[in-house]
Motif scaffolding. Structure first.
Motif, PDB file in Angstrom:
ATOM      1  N   LEU A 271     117.549   6.682  56.694  1.00 46.46           N
ATOM      2  CA  LEU A 271     117.997   7.418  55.508  1.00 46.46           C
ATOM      3  C   LEU A 271     119.195   6.722  54.867  1.00 46.46           C
ATOM      4  CD1 LEU A 271     117.567  11.138  56.628  1.00 46.46           C
ATOM      5  CD2 LEU A 271     116.464  10.020  54.697  1.00 46.46           C
TER       6      LEU A 271
ATOM      7  N   ASP B 216     119.669   3.531  54.823  1.00 50.43           N
ATOM      8  CA  ASP B 216     119.063   2.424  54.067  1.00 50.43           C
ATOM      9  C   ASP B 216     118.475   2.929  52.757  1.00 50.43           C
ATOM     10  OD1 ASP B 216     119.655   0.319  55.691  1.00 50.43           O
ATOM     11  OD2 ASP B 216     117.781   0.390  56.822  1.00 50.43           O
ATOM     12  N   LEU B 217     117.796   4.077  52.842  1.00 47.07           N
ATOM     13  CA  LEU B 217     117.172   4.640  51.650  1.00 47.07           C
ATOM     14  C   LEU B 217     118.222   4.941  50.585  1.00 47.07           C
ATOM     15  CD1 LEU B 217     114.148   5.480  51.221  1.00 47.07           C
ATOM     16  CD2 LEU B 217     115.005   7.811  51.321  1.00 47.07           C
ATOM     17  N   PHE B 218     119.337   5.526  51.013  1.00 49.19           N
ATOM     18  CA  PHE B 218     120.412   5.829  50.073  1.00 49.19           C
ATOM     19  C   PHE B 218     120.928   4.540  49.427  1.00 49.19           C
ATOM     20  CE2 PHE B 218     122.198  10.251  50.033  1.00 49.19           C
ATOM     21  CZ  PHE B 218     121.100  10.842  50.608  1.00 49.19           C
ATOM     22  N   ARG B 219     121.063   3.502  50.242  1.00 49.79           N
ATOM     23  CA  ARG B 219     121.537   2.223  49.689  1.00 49.79           C
ATOM     24  C   ARG B 219     120.527   1.652  48.707  1.00 49.79           C
ATOM     25  NH1 ARG B 219     122.522  -1.784  54.158  1.00 49.79           N
ATOM     26  NH2 ARG B 219     122.616  -3.327  52.484  1.00 49.79           N
ATOM     27  N   LEU B 220     119.241   1.744  49.084  1.00 54.04           N
ATOM     28  CA  LEU B 220     118.187   1.197  48.230  1.00 54.04           C
ATOM     29  C   LEU B 220     118.247   1.801  46.836  1.00 54.04           C
ATOM     30  CD1 LEU B 220     115.589  -0.590  48.152  1.00 54.04           C
ATOM     31  CD2 LEU B 220     114.313   1.460  48.765  1.00 54.04           C
ATOM     32  N   TYR B 221     118.541   3.111  46.781  1.00 52.90           N
ATOM     33  CA  TYR B 221     118.581   3.770  45.477  1.00 52.90           C
ATOM     34  C   TYR B 221     119.989   3.810  44.901  1.00 52.90           C
ATOM     35  CZ  TYR B 221     113.716   4.853  46.151  1.00 52.90           C
ATOM     36  OH  TYR B 221     112.362   4.736  46.330  1.00 52.90           O
TER      37      TYR B 221
ATOM     38  N   ALA C 141     123.009   4.692  46.066  1.00 52.48           N
ATOM     39  CA  ALA C 141     123.903   5.837  46.240  1.00 52.48           C
ATOM     40  C   ALA C 141     125.337   5.371  46.399  1.00 52.48           C
ATOM     41  CB  ALA C 141     123.486   6.639  47.470  1.00 52.48           C
TER      42      ALA C 141
ATOM     43  N   GLN D  34     128.151  10.232  47.388  1.00 48.06           N
ATOM     44  CA  GLN D  34     126.811  10.817  47.550  1.00 48.06           C
ATOM     45  C   GLN D  34     126.347  10.688  48.986  1.00 48.06           C
ATOM     46  OE1 GLN D  34     124.840   8.407  44.562  1.00 48.06           O
ATOM     47  NE2 GLN D  34     124.432  10.218  43.319  1.00 48.06           N
TER      48      GLN D  34
ATOM     49  N   LEU E 254     124.163  13.235  52.664  1.00 44.49           N
ATOM     50  CA  LEU E 254     123.489  12.729  53.864  1.00 44.49           C
ATOM     51  C   LEU E 254     124.322  12.915  55.132  1.00 44.49           C
ATOM     52  CD1 LEU E 254     121.144  11.377  55.169  1.00 44.49           C
ATOM     53  CD2 LEU E 254     122.049   9.158  54.515  1.00 44.49           C
TER      54      LEU E 254
END
Ligand SMILES: Nc1ncnc2c1ncn2[C@@H]1O[C@H](COP(=O)(O)OP(=O)(O)OP(=O)(O)O)[C@@H](O)[C@H]1O
Ligand SMILES: [Mg+2]
Lengths: 254, 246
Positions: free
Chosen positions: A148, A150-155, A157, A161, A166
């Motif tokens: 998660l 990584d996902l936040f970084r990908l988008y 964040a 945030q 998270l």
């Protein structure tokens, strides 16, 4: 059948002990200033309610305020810890020192520098209570799912945030677990600090003060009555915090 | 669409995951990366996603960095949030207004066949359904490139075959370029238009297999003799890559 009786067992044992106690006092004719019978303690609870209930409220107030302060300090410090390993390395030992130093040893010092008794007791109780919140919340913030993150970084964040959406929600179950431990500790801290303050350092007039005072007057039934209230307060805090975490986390989680 | 040119990735602990790794990804293709465990397949995806940077060599996007989605081996959902909130997360992070967010999340949820589960929590779903949520979340920001890291490895065979079929359909509908990592030779031949075989660490491309079989695949494709033959060829080149005699 037996499983359904299980929750009643502690109650039954309690009643048996009380009945035995009552009988012992009656048969041996033990005077109330040596050992008051449970009925005598109950009587004292009722007759001294004008003294004991305000004292209970004061102790609960200090406990609640200390728990809130400990939560804010614990969560705040935990957030600082996960932002930087260096901050954690530099400050964590001091948190441990605070945790392992007995509150009776700290209280006299706190009472010197914090002159208002309410704030002094609150400070002591918060010091006792804050470590479980800090340790658990730090662990929870660190246990955030790396996928998660990584996902936040990908988008794209931002740091804020990431923390608000998270890390904090991930840490919530850990925080609530810490809070349940801290609740009991805050009560202990509030009572012990008041004992340490004694009658000399101004009177916040919580339950501990009433126990001391009743002791000086050899009013043993009232001492017991105040003790009963401390125990009931502890049980109530434990149940309330358990209910709080069930409400927040939903029923499935333990 | 994308080229990796002599990419090297070296971690702080001295492990060199990739060395001189070069390959190209064409727009609209489904590319499978196959290789021994620990050879740097996940690292390739993370480099493409921009979650890591190469230590040497470079990544070149033909037309600038497109919208990229990433599906992990686990569904990687927020357990405290509903299906809709999980799917809408990329849009929320991008600051898309709530109304549009929810509409697009609903559309993505419908696409993966989970209409009616928008308010469910991840814990109430099966493993396959959770993976669908993860895929819906990948679609919601309308990506051009979809990266998948052993996405169905944790699922049972039946669910996996079904999701494989759906994935090819979605990829075509949405004109996606897909790069996915798998351990399964069969899955890679079934899903991919092209397979790259990587060497053991440090990973680089040692073999390439274009898969004949056209865009339309299904049970018939798996039953055709060509399928088994291609699986055999890919297995042989994987064995060669690992230094064994086929
Ligand atoms: N952050 C990291 N720090 C140090 N070493 C790492 C890191 N990430 C990966 N590695 C190492 O780099 C190598 C390649 O890792 P990677 O995850 O890309 O392999 P993989 O091909 O995806 O393996 P698997 O098939 O098991 O998933 C491994 O040996 C791994 O231990
Ligand atoms: Mg991997």
């Amino acid at each position: 059948m037996i499983a359904r009786l299980a929750p009643l067992l502690p109650v039954l044992i309690g009643l048996a002990v009380l009945a035995g106690w009552e009988a012992l006092v009656a048969i041996r004719g033990i005077p109330p200033y040596i050992l008051p019978a449970p009925s005598r303690v109950a009587q004292s609870l009722w007759l001294d309610r004008a003294i004991l209930l305000p004292a209970l409220l004061v102790t609960l107030e200090i406990t609640a305020a200390a728990l809130i302060a400990a939560s804010l300090a614990g969560v705040g410090l935990a957030l600082l810890f996960v932002q930087s390993r260096w901050v954690e390395r530099s400050l964590y030992p001091y948190a441990v020192v605070l945790q392992v130093t007995p509150v009776v040893a700290i209280a006299p010092l706190v009472l010197i520098y914090v002159t208002e008794p309410f704030w002094a007791l609150l400070t002591c109780a918060a010091i006792v209570a804050f470590f479980p919140v800090l340790a658990n919340t730090t662990q929870g913030l660190r246990a955030t799912d790396p996928g998660l993150l990584d996902l936040f970084r990908l988008y794209g964040a931002g740091r804020w945030q990431q923390v608000a959406w998270l890390r904090l929600p991930s840490a919530l179950p850990h925080f609530l677990g810490g809070l349940r431990i801290s609740g009991g500790l805050a009560l202990i801290g509030a009572v012990v600090a008041e004992f340490a303050a004694g009658s000399t350092a101004g009177r916040a007039s919580g339950l501990a003060y009433r126990i001391l005072e009743a002791g000086y007057r050899l009013n043993i039934p009232r001492m017991f009555a105040a003790l009963v209230l401390v125990a009931l307060a502890g049980i109530a805090i434990h149940l309330a915090l358990g209910a709080l975490s069930r409400v927040i986390l939903g029923r499935d989680q333990p | 669409m994308l080229g990796l040119e002599g990419v090297e990735r070296r971690f702080a602990n001295g492990i060199v995951a990739l060395r001189d790794c070069s390959f190209a990804v064409a727009g609209g293709e489904i590319l499978a990366l196959l290789g021994p465990s620990g050879c740097g397949k996940s690292t390739v995806l993370r480099l493409i996603a921009g979650l890591e940077q190469p230590d040497a060599g470079r990544l070149v996007w033909a037309a600038g960095r497109p919208e990229i989605a990433y599906v992990f081996q686990d569904a990687t959902l927020m357990p405290w949030a509903s299906v809709a909130a999980n799917v809408a997360l990329p849009l929320r992070l991008r600051g898309v207004a709530k109304g549009e967010r929810l509409a697009r999340a609903a559309e993505a949820i419908e696409r993966v066949g989970l209409a009616g589960f928008a308010t469910a929590r991840p814990a109430e779903l099966s493993g396959g359904m959770r993976m669908r949520v993860s895929i819906a979340r990948a679609f919601v920001a309308r990506p051009a490139v979809l990266l998948m890291d052993e996405p169905f490895a944790a699922l049972d065979e039946i669910t996996r075959l079904k999701l494989d079929d759906e994935l090819r359909r979605h990829a075509r509908d949405l004109k996606l370029t897909v790069v996915f990592v798998t351990h399964s030779v069969f899955e890679s031949v079934y899903l991919a238009d092209r397979i790259l075989v990587l060497s053991p660490r440090p990973g680089r491309v040692v073999a390439e297999h274009p898969i004949a079989g056209g865009a339309d695949r299904g049970p018939a494709f798996r039953a055709a003799p060509g399928y088994a033959a291609q699986c055999g060829a890919v297995s042989a080149s994987l064995a060669r890559a690992m230094g064994e005699r086929p």
